[in-house]
Design a protein around this motif. Structure first.
Motif, short mmCIF file in Angstrom:
data_model
loop_
_atom_site.label_atom_id
_atom_site.label_comp_id
_atom_site.label_asym_id
_atom_site.label_seq_id
_atom_site.Cartn_x
_atom_site.Cartn_y
_atom_site.Cartn_z
N LEU A 120 -3.17 -6.94 5.21
CA LEU A 120 -1.68 -6.17 6.25
C LEU A 120 -0.56 -5.66 4.77
O LEU A 120 -0.30 -4.26 4.14
N ASP A 121 -0.33 -6.33 3.75
CA ASP A 121 0.94 -5.65 3.17
C ASP A 121 0.17 -6.16 1.46
O ASP A 121 0.64 -5.50 0.19
N LYS A 122 -1.22 -6.07 1.57
CA LYS A 122 -1.58 -5.67 0.50
C LYS A 122 -2.14 -4.08 0.38
O LYS A 122 -2.33 -3.44 -0.66
N ALA A 149 2.40 -0.44 11.93
CA ALA A 149 3.02 -0.94 11.10
C ALA A 149 4.13 -0.14 10.03
O ALA A 149 4.16 -0.55 8.81
N GLY A 150 3.49 0.90 10.34
CA GLY A 150 5.01 1.69 8.41
C GLY A 150 4.00 2.81 7.82
O GLY A 150 4.47 3.00 6.79
N LEU A 181 -9.70 -4.95 -4.13
CA LEU A 181 -8.36 -4.37 -2.95
C LEU A 181 -7.41 -4.19 -4.34
O LEU A 181 -7.53 -5.96 -4.55
N VAL A 182 -6.46 -3.36 -4.88
CA VAL A 182 -5.75 -4.04 -5.47
C VAL A 182 -4.20 -3.73 -4.32
O VAL A 182 -3.74 -2.99 -4.36
N ALA A 183 -3.10 -5.00 -4.52
CA ALA A 183 -2.06 -5.12 -3.89
C ALA A 183 -1.10 -3.48 -4.67
O ALA A 183 -1.31 -3.10 -5.45
N GLY A 184 -0.89 -2.67 -3.65
CA GLY A 184 -0.03 -1.70 -3.65
C GLY A 184 0.83 -1.47 -3.48
O GLY A 184 1.70 -3.23 -2.85
#
Length: 324
Positions: A120-122, A149-150, A181-184
């Motif tokens: 979720l945080d990525k 979650a926004g 998946l690259v963290a955004g």
């Protein structure tokens, strides 16, 4: 002179005697009685909000701020955006084997389940997230949770099997190479919402292999419960009032999917399993996610009432009865 000294000495003795008597009196004075009254309790700081309040607010906001596209994007419109290389994050939540056989160009595979809550945080909060599954129902659940979650998320109409794969020109946009998946830039998700989403996906293990796997129920199993007059379940139609009047599953309640529907959720029973159905299952998926977060035992009916696009799937497409 002698007389003066005697007077001075007498005066000094009198002063000393006076101080001595005062000191004795002070020592013999009883101490004031102890205060036996209980000490007042410290002022309590009112709790800003409980976990339940935070989740309820998120659910209310989701429906109250529902956009005109009802958190969905048409399959053809989505494909056009892929062709145009629009700035968006494409999230394929099918199982890895299906993803490996072919997926939309640029799509990242985050399989339906705890992989979503764990990552979720990525996810990026600075661009729209387009979510697709097989037919749209689990994407509907996911989109509801992501928006709460926004994130800005929409589900692709009818998913891969019934929608995307049938759009003209899609073959030019299919690839088999996996995308990492690259963290955004993550959304500022409240911890209570994160915990609720984590619990939601972990709960899938509890229903795996049962009649209610993936928080869904097949048309056949739902029909068996209806025929058995099982009073532990209730049907909820979220189709519009006009279509409900034309025909609905016997005993079904009607809360049309629209802004403000959340105000009627408190009329639903929490001691029954709620089988939610719409037209194809996508908005039912959104509703199920919201209801489950609020503590209701809700599942969606596979393919809903059914449309020509769902083929043989769906309650009416299977020839099951409706009442007016």
């Amino acid at each position: 002179m002698k007389s003066i000294k005697l007077k001075t000495l007498s005066l000094a003795m009198a002063v000393i005697l006076t101080f001595a008597l005062a000191a004795c009196a002070s020592k013999s004075e009883p101490a004031p009685a102890a205060n036996t009254e209980p000490a007042p309790a410290p002022a309590q700081t009112p709790e800003v909000s409980s976990n339940t309040d935070v989740i309820a607010e998120a659910v209310d906001s989701y429906f109250a701020n529902m956009p005109s596209d009802i958190y969905k994007i048409g399959d053809k419109e989505f494909v056009e955006k892929v062709k145009a290389n629009e700035n968006m994050f494409i999230m394929d939540i099918r199982m890895p084997d299906a993803y490996e056989k072919g997926h939309v160009k640029g799509a990242v595979n985050i399989p339906w389940g705890t992989a979503i809550s764990e990552n979720l945080d990525k996810l990026p909060s600075d661009k729209p997230i387009m979510v697709y599954c097989y037919t749209g129902q689990t994407a509907g659940q996911t989109v509801a949770l992501l928006n709460m979650a926004g994130y800005i998320a929409k589900s692709v109409h009818l998913g891969w099997n019934l929608g995307i794969s049938k759009v003209e020109g899609i073959n030019d946009l299919i690839e088999t190479t996996p995308n990492e998946l690259v963290a955004g830039m993550p959304a500022d998700t409240k911890p209570e919402i994160k915990a609720a989403i984590d619990k939601y996906y972990k709960g899938l293990d509890e229903v795996k292999g049962t009649t209610y796997a993936n928080y869904k129920i097949s048309e056949d199993d739902a029909k068996k419960l209806l025929d058995a007059k099982d009073d532990s379940i209730i049907f909820l139609s979220i189709r519009n009032a006009e279509d409900y009047a034309k025909g609905h599953i016997e005993g079904a309640l009607n809360i049309p999917f629209a802004n403000g529907m959340e105000k009627q959720f408190n009329t639903l029973p929490k001691d029954k399993k709620i089988i939610v159905y719409c037209y194809t299952g996508q908005t039912a998926g959104q509703t199920v996610a919201a209801l489950r977060l609020l503590g209701y035992d809700a599942v969606s009916l596979n393919a809903g009432m059914g449309t020509p696009a769902t083929g043989d799937a769906g309650w009416m497409n299977k020839g099951y009865p409706v009442v007016k």
